[in-house]
Scaffold this active site. Structure first.
Site, PDB file in Angstrom:
ATOM      1  CG  LEU A  29      -1.868  -1.184   1.353  1.00 27.52           C
ATOM      2  CD1 LEU A  29      -2.716  -1.050   2.621  1.00 27.52           C
ATOM      3  CD2 LEU A  29      -2.767  -1.339   0.134  1.00 27.52           C
ATOM      4  N   GLY A  32      -1.489   6.465  -2.672  1.00 30.03           N
ATOM      5  CA  GLY A  32      -2.609   6.363  -3.616  1.00 30.03           C
ATOM      6  C   GLY A  32      -3.708   5.491  -3.020  1.00 30.03           C
ATOM      7  CG  HIS A  33      -3.088   1.240  -2.393  1.00 29.90           C
ATOM      8  ND1 HIS A  33      -1.747   0.988  -2.526  1.00 29.90           N
ATOM      9  CD2 HIS A  33      -3.705   0.522  -3.361  1.00 29.90           C
ATOM     10  CE1 HIS A  33      -1.551   0.145  -3.520  1.00 29.90           C
ATOM     11  NE2 HIS A  33      -2.725  -0.157  -4.054  1.00 29.90           N
ATOM     12  CD  GLN A  57      -4.843  -8.408 -11.337  1.00 36.54           C
ATOM     13  OE1 GLN A  57      -5.835  -8.659 -10.643  1.00 36.54           O
ATOM     14  NE2 GLN A  57      -4.402  -7.178 -11.480  1.00 36.54           N
ATOM     15  CD  GLN A 150      -7.732  -2.441 -12.355  1.00 35.59           C
ATOM     16  OE1 GLN A 150      -7.011  -3.381 -12.560  1.00 35.59           O
ATOM     17  NE2 GLN A 150      -7.640  -1.705 -11.265  1.00 35.59           N
ATOM     18  CG  MET A 181       1.831   7.969  -5.404  1.00 34.29           C
ATOM     19  SD  MET A 181       2.148   7.881  -3.661  1.00 34.29           S
ATOM     20  CE  MET A 181       2.707   9.544  -3.380  1.00 34.29           C
ATOM     21  CB  SER A 182       2.752   2.416  -9.350  1.00 33.76           C
ATOM     22  OG  SER A 182       2.906   1.045  -9.640  1.00 33.76           O
ATOM     23  CB  SER A 183       2.541  -1.693  -5.606  1.00 32.03           C
ATOM     24  OG  SER A 183       1.322  -1.332  -5.012  1.00 32.03           O
TER      25      SER A 183
HETATM   26  O1  PAF Z   1      -5.651  -2.443  -9.440  1.00 31.69           O
HETATM   27  C1  PAF Z   1      -5.357  -3.428  -8.759  1.00 31.69           C
HETATM   28  O2  PAF Z   1      -4.622  -3.343  -7.756  1.00 31.69           O
HETATM   29  C2  PAF Z   1      -5.892  -4.792  -9.133  1.00 31.69           C
HETATM   30  O3  PAF Z   1      -5.975  -4.917 -10.520  1.00 31.69           O
HETATM   31  C3  PAF Z   1      -7.236  -5.133  -8.466  1.00 31.69           C
HETATM   32  C4  PAF Z   1      -8.337  -4.175  -8.914  1.00 31.69           C
HETATM   33  C5  PAF Z   1      -7.076  -5.072  -6.969  1.00 31.69           C
HETATM   34  C6  PAF Z   1      -7.679  -6.549  -8.848  1.00 31.69           C
HETATM   35  O4  PAF Z   1      -6.756  -7.507  -8.444  1.00 31.69           O
END
Ligand code: PAF
Length: 270
Positions: A29, A32-33, A57, A150, A181-183
């Site tokens: 996290l 952004g989260h 995915q 998405q 921001m991205s993991s």
């Molecule tokens: O955006 C993400 O982190 C993922 O694609 C999600 C929506 C949690 C689905 O696994």
């Protein structure tokens, strides 16, 4: 904060008739989260945060292996927030014995950019999000605009599953230099992190040029600029008139690139 690894246990502890917000995440996290979570907490009586790295995915198994995971730290970040239930399932709690994605057809907008570059990725996302929606029947669900395609896919999934479910798209949160921001940013070396700061500059350049130049000219400029940045390779750059695909009258610029071995995406409204 309460933590559950079983969805059945979590469901038992939900209050009745309360508004429920859902924030699906894959953990690691960041701010952004946290901004999605804070909004969900403001707008709902109870908030479920799922932390699950969804295998279906990932079209690239190496990418799945490398994806950053840090549950202890995630729980530390959430520990003082009231009314949140954190769901940290095993694969079997969500998939049972059948770890496969369903096949969906979300139309042409899902077959370009991420849909084209990452075969089966959106089927995996839709499969897991459908499962979460069906299990928790939230009133509101929160997703970031960084993953814009998405977000559109999930809106259309929700409309089909339950028109009362409100999918909330939230603005991309950025680092000081503008990097979304991205993991995955955690995987960048110091030098790569510096180069990654150029991505937003490319998008802003496209925005600036958009009123006076055509797509070809803008694309050439983006190509020229990206070639001058060390360690970045462009996967795609697109300017999309969304009204051609979906019911939104807006133009957006989208970019995907590899910084070293780390794949990053971003987009802005023009
Ligand atoms: O955006 C993400 O982190 C993922 O694609 C999600 C929506 C949690 C689905 O696994």
């Amino acid at each position: 904060m309460r933590v559950y690894s079983s969805h059945k246990e979590l469901l038992k502890s939900l209050g009745n008739n309360k508004s429920i917000g859902l924030v699906p995440t894959m953990g690691s996290l960041h701010k952004g989260h946290l901004s999605l979570i804070q909004r969900a907490v403001r707008e709902n009586k109870e908030v479920i945060i799922s932390i699950y790295v969804n295998p279906t995915q990932f079209n690239d198994k190496e990418d799945l292996k490398k994806y950053p995971r840090n549950l202890d730290n995630d729980l530390k970040l959430l520990k003082d927030i009231n009314n949140v239930l954190v769901y940290t399932p095993s694969d079997s709690d969500l998939y049972g014995q059948d770890e496969k994605s369903k096949k969906y057809n979300f139309g042409d907008f899902m077959n370009i950019m991420e849909g084209k570059q990452r075969p089966d990725h959106f089927d995996g996302v839709a499969t897991i999000v459908e499962k979460l929606f069906k299990i928790f029947t939230p009133d509101n669900a929160y997703f970031g605009e960084k993953d814009f395609q998405q977000l559109i896919l999930i809106k259309s999934l929700a409309e089909k599953l339950n028109p009362d479910l409100n999918v909330v798209g939230c603005k991309t949160i950025r680092e000081k230099d503008g990097l979304a921001m991205s993991s995955r940013n955690k995987l960048l070396s110091k030098k790569e992190r510096e180069s990654a700061g150029e991505i937003i500059k490319l998008l802003l350049k496209a925005k600036e040029m958009n009123s006076s130049f055509n797509y070809r000219k803008i694309k050439n400029e983006v190509d020229r600029h990206i070639n001058s940045i060390e360690g970045i390779t462009l996967e795609y750059f697109e300017i999309i008139d969304l009204s051609k695909f979906i019911n939104i009258s807006e133009k957006r610029a989208f970019i995907a690139c590899k910084v070293g071995n780390v794949r990053l995406i971003d987009n802005i409204s023009l």
